[in-house]
Motif scaffolding. Structure first.
Motif, PDB file in Angstrom:
ATOM      1  N   SER A  88      47.966  83.499  72.655  1.00 19.60           N
ATOM      2  CA  SER A  88      49.337  84.089  72.639  1.00 19.60           C
ATOM      3  C   SER A  88      49.513  84.764  73.858  1.00 19.60           C
ATOM      4  CB  SER A  88      49.602  84.918  71.334  1.00 19.60           C
ATOM      5  OG  SER A  88      49.133  86.132  71.525  1.00 19.60           O
ATOM      6  N   ILE A  89      48.465  85.077  74.695  1.00 19.66           N
ATOM      7  CA  ILE A  89      48.687  86.005  75.861  1.00 19.66           C
ATOM      8  C   ILE A  89      49.293  84.910  76.930  1.00 19.66           C
ATOM      9  CG2 ILE A  89      47.432  87.168  77.530  1.00 19.66           C
ATOM     10  CD1 ILE A  89      45.474  87.897  75.399  1.00 19.66           C
ATOM     11  N   LYS A  90      50.309  85.213  77.537  1.00 16.11           N
ATOM     12  CA  LYS A  90      50.974  84.322  78.377  1.00 16.11           C
ATOM     13  C   LYS A  90      51.494  85.041  79.429  1.00 16.11           C
ATOM     14  CE  LYS A  90      50.818  80.436  76.191  1.00 16.11           C
ATOM     15  NZ  LYS A  90      49.377  80.169  75.867  1.00 16.11           N
ATOM     16  N   ARG A  91      51.818  84.480  80.525  1.00 15.62           N
ATOM     17  CA  ARG A  91      52.750  85.319  81.711  1.00 15.62           C
ATOM     18  C   ARG A  91      54.067  84.536  81.826  1.00 15.62           C
ATOM     19  NH1 ARG A  91      50.758  87.437  86.879  1.00 15.62           N
ATOM     20  NH2 ARG A  91      52.456  87.703  88.060  1.00 15.62           N
ATOM     21  N   GLU A  92      54.917  85.708  81.831  1.00 16.09           N
ATOM     22  CA  GLU A  92      56.387  85.574  81.717  1.00 16.09           C
ATOM     23  C   GLU A  92      56.914  86.331  82.799  1.00 16.09           C
ATOM     24  OE1 GLU A  92      58.465  86.231  78.019  1.00 16.09           O
ATOM     25  OE2 GLU A  92      57.124  84.492  77.154  1.00 16.09           O
ATOM     26  N   SER A  93      57.564  85.828  83.666  1.00 11.74           N
ATOM     27  CA  SER A  93      58.078  86.534  84.899  1.00 11.74           C
ATOM     28  C   SER A  93      56.685  87.152  85.715  1.00 11.74           C
ATOM     29  CB  SER A  93      59.138  87.596  84.696  1.00 11.74           C
ATOM     30  OG  SER A  93      60.241  86.877  84.042  1.00 11.74           O
ATOM     31  N   CYS A 142      41.591  87.494  79.131  1.00 13.54           N
ATOM     32  CA  CYS A 142      42.491  86.452  79.215  1.00 13.54           C
ATOM     33  C   CYS A 142      43.778  87.119  80.273  1.00 13.54           C
ATOM     34  CB  CYS A 142      43.044  86.266  77.975  1.00 13.54           C
ATOM     35  SG  CYS A 142      41.976  85.505  77.020  1.00 13.54           S
ATOM     36  N   ASP A 143      44.098  88.439  80.191  1.00  8.38           N
ATOM     37  CA  ASP A 143      45.065  88.836  80.896  1.00  8.38           C
ATOM     38  C   ASP A 143      44.846  88.856  82.202  1.00  8.38           C
ATOM     39  OD1 ASP A 143      46.803  90.001  78.823  1.00  8.38           O
ATOM     40  OD2 ASP A 143      45.958  91.849  79.127  1.00  8.38           O
ATOM     41  N   LYS A 144      43.639  89.105  82.814  1.00  9.06           N
ATOM     42  CA  LYS A 144      43.143  89.009  84.151  1.00  9.06           C
ATOM     43  C   LYS A 144      43.418  87.620  84.575  1.00  9.06           C
ATOM     44  CE  LYS A 144      39.378  92.231  84.058  1.00  9.06           C
ATOM     45  NZ  LYS A 144      38.174  92.748  84.142  1.00  9.06           N
ATOM     46  N   HIS A 145      43.088  86.395  83.646  1.00 13.00           N
ATOM     47  CA  HIS A 145      43.123  84.999  84.047  1.00 13.00           C
ATOM     48  C   HIS A 145      44.764  84.631  84.229  1.00 13.00           C
ATOM     49  CE1 HIS A 145      39.150  84.627  83.220  1.00 13.00           C
ATOM     50  NE2 HIS A 145      39.045  84.610  82.167  1.00 13.00           N
ATOM     51  N   TRP A 146      45.494  85.103  83.638  1.00  8.97           N
ATOM     52  CA  TRP A 146      47.042  84.989  83.623  1.00  8.97           C
ATOM     53  C   TRP A 146      47.537  85.551  84.661  1.00  8.97           C
ATOM     54  CZ3 TRP A 146      49.135  80.949  81.941  1.00  8.97           C
ATOM     55  CH2 TRP A 146      48.625  80.169  80.732  1.00  8.97           C
ATOM     56  N   SER A 147      47.044  86.966  85.042  1.00 13.06           N
ATOM     57  CA  SER A 147      47.519  87.617  86.193  1.00 13.06           C
ATOM     58  C   SER A 147      47.420  86.899  87.521  1.00 13.06           C
ATOM     59  CB  SER A 147      47.245  89.033  86.223  1.00 13.06           C
ATOM     60  OG  SER A 147      45.560  89.018  86.599  1.00 13.06           O
ATOM     61  N   LYS A 148      46.495  85.945  87.713  1.00 19.67           N
ATOM     62  CA  LYS A 148      46.089  85.476  88.856  1.00 19.67           C
ATOM     63  C   LYS A 148      47.033  84.267  89.034  1.00 19.67           C
ATOM     64  CE  LYS A 148      41.627  86.734  88.731  1.00 19.67           C
ATOM     65  NZ  LYS A 148      39.864  86.474  88.524  1.00 19.67           N
ATOM     66  N   VAL A 149      47.966  83.742  88.188  1.00 17.32           N
ATOM     67  CA  VAL A 149      48.682  82.597  87.973  1.00 17.32           C
ATOM     68  C   VAL A 149      49.692  82.578  88.851  1.00 17.32           C
ATOM     69  CG1 VAL A 149      50.272  80.853  86.329  1.00 17.32           C
ATOM     70  CG2 VAL A 149      47.882  81.826  85.564  1.00 17.32           C
ATOM     71  N   ASP A 150      50.199  81.729  89.673  1.00 14.86           N
ATOM     72  CA  ASP A 150      51.286  81.533  90.557  1.00 14.86           C
ATOM     73  C   ASP A 150      52.431  80.748  89.551  1.00 14.86           C
ATOM     74  OD1 ASP A 150      53.140  81.264  92.383  1.00 14.86           O
ATOM     75  OD2 ASP A 150      51.965  79.872  93.757  1.00 14.86           O
ATOM     76  N   ASP A 159      44.225  76.078  85.117  1.00 16.02           N
ATOM     77  CA  ASP A 159      43.066  76.804  85.258  1.00 16.02           C
ATOM     78  C   ASP A 159      42.942  77.876  84.448  1.00 16.02           C
ATOM     79  OD1 ASP A 159      42.060  75.141  87.327  1.00 16.02           O
ATOM     80  OD2 ASP A 159      42.706  76.360  88.824  1.00 16.02           O
ATOM     81  N   ALA A 160      44.094  78.783  84.561  1.00 11.01           N
ATOM     82  CA  ALA A 160      44.085  79.858  83.454  1.00 11.01           C
ATOM     83  C   ALA A 160      43.820  79.465  82.038  1.00 11.01           C
ATOM     84  CB  ALA A 160      45.530  80.630  83.484  1.00 11.01           C
ATOM     85  N   CYS A 161      44.658  78.383  81.777  1.00 13.22           N
ATOM     86  CA  CYS A 161      44.288  77.854  80.260  1.00 13.22           C
ATOM     87  C   CYS A 161      42.955  77.351  80.127  1.00 13.22           C
ATOM     88  CB  CYS A 161      45.327  76.747  80.011  1.00 13.22           C
ATOM     89  SG  CYS A 161      47.074  77.097  79.801  1.00 13.22           S
ATOM     90  N   GLN A 162      42.257  76.950  81.029  1.00 13.18           N
ATOM     91  CA  GLN A 162      40.689  76.529  80.885  1.00 13.18           C
ATOM     92  C   GLN A 162      39.989  77.829  80.716  1.00 13.18           C
ATOM     93  OE1 GLN A 162      39.186  74.341  83.991  1.00 13.18           O
ATOM     94  NE2 GLN A 162      37.179  74.014  82.941  1.00 13.18           N
ATOM     95  N   LEU A 163      40.163  78.828  81.645  1.00 12.16           N
ATOM     96  CA  LEU A 163      39.484  80.020  81.425  1.00 12.16           C
ATOM     97  C   LEU A 163      39.678  80.961  80.026  1.00 12.16           C
ATOM     98  CD1 LEU A 163      40.137  81.379  85.143  1.00 12.16           C
ATOM     99  CD2 LEU A 163      37.955  80.357  83.993  1.00 12.16           C
ATOM    100  N   VAL A 164      41.140  80.635  79.678  1.00 14.23           N
ATOM    101  CA  VAL A 164      41.290  81.104  78.361  1.00 14.23           C
ATOM    102  C   VAL A 164      40.477  80.393  77.301  1.00 14.23           C
ATOM    103  CG1 VAL A 164      43.095  81.753  76.407  1.00 14.23           C
ATOM    104  CG2 VAL A 164      43.415  82.492  78.755  1.00 14.23           C
ATOM    105  N   GLY A 165      40.228  79.297  77.501  1.00 10.28           N
ATOM    106  CA  GLY A 165      39.678  78.396  76.500  1.00 10.28           C
ATOM    107  C   GLY A 165      38.103  78.870  76.427  1.00 10.28           C
ATOM    108  N   ASN A 166      37.623  79.216  77.637  1.00  9.82           N
ATOM    109  CA  ASN A 166      36.321  79.867  77.848  1.00  9.82           C
ATOM    110  C   ASN A 166      36.062  81.040  77.077  1.00  9.82           C
ATOM    111  OD1 ASN A 166      35.660  77.300  79.269  1.00  9.82           O
ATOM    112  ND2 ASN A 166      35.710  78.677  81.329  1.00  9.82           N
ATOM    113  N   GLU A 167      37.025  81.870  76.942  1.00 14.11           N
ATOM    114  CA  GLU A 167      37.085  83.057  76.291  1.00 14.11           C
ATOM    115  C   GLU A 167      37.048  82.966  74.856  1.00 14.11           C
ATOM    116  OE1 GLU A 167      36.432  85.669  78.127  1.00 14.11           O
ATOM    117  OE2 GLU A 167      36.823  84.701  80.021  1.00 14.11           O
TER     118      GLU A 167
END
Length: 192
Positions: A88-93, A142-150, A159-167
């Motif tokens: 459920s952790i996602k990046r919005e704005s 997961c927060d860190k992975h999503w914070s790097k998303v453009d 890539d963030a989804c794949q890294l979250v899958g790894n977590e």
């Protein structure tokens, strides 16, 4: 002394009845009915006792199996809630959003498992504080992975989804020893 008297009298009674059997004398009809009644009564009591013990053992196994299944189901519910929380952790704005109700649900479920552990199974390799701390640590990753998303770059989102899958897979590895314990406990119960 008293035992010797009883053994002696018992021997005389056995000798008397064996002599009657050898001489083929006819015993009164009451003795035949009495022996049938006593043997039937004894067989009935022994059969009922053994059936009671057998059913008691089956009920005990069923109860133990239900306890293990309950713990396994609670653990599975915790695993589902925790995975939904991580996904459920996602990046919005410009900020990362979490569904904290899922984190609360996961926390409640793991502490229910701990309560059940203390009530019935002391040897379960379950440490809820550690489990929940690891879940929050993985959520931080997961927060860190999503914070790097453009926002504009779809590849960075993938890539963030794949890294979250790894977590999420790391989380699965935390649950493996507990699942293994539940399966081993169920096998032990079935082997009894």
């Amino acid at each position: 002394m008293v035992t010797g008297v009883f053994v002696g009298i018992g021997s005389l009674v056995i000798w008397y009845f064996s002599c009657l059997a050898i001489e083929k004398q006819v015993l009164p009809g009451n003795y035949e009915f009495l022996t049938r009644f006593l043997s039937t009564l004894t067989a009935t009591f022994v059969g009922a006792f053994l059936a009671f013990k057998f059913n008691s053992k089956l009920d005990q196994k069923k109860l133990e199996r239900e306890k293990v299944e309950f713990l396994y189901n609670k653990l599975h519910a915790y695993s589902r809630a925790a995975k939904r929380y991580l996904w459920s952790i996602k990046r919005e704005s410009d900020k990362t959003v979490r569904d904290n109700s899922l984190a609360e649900e996961a926390r409640e479920l793991i502490y229910e498992c701990e309560l059940y552990k203390h009530m019935y199974f002391e040897d379960v390799p379950l440490n809820p504080s550690y489990q929940y701390a690891e879940l929050e640590r993985l959520a931080g990753e997961c927060d860190k992975h999503w914070s790097k998303v453009d926002e504009e770059d779809i590849q960075s989102r993938l890539d963030a989804c794949q890294l979250v899958g790894n977590e999420v897979q790391k989380f699965d590895q935390l649950i493996v020893p507990i699942n293994k314990w539940c399966l081993d406990a169920a096998n032990r119960i079935n082997e009894k």
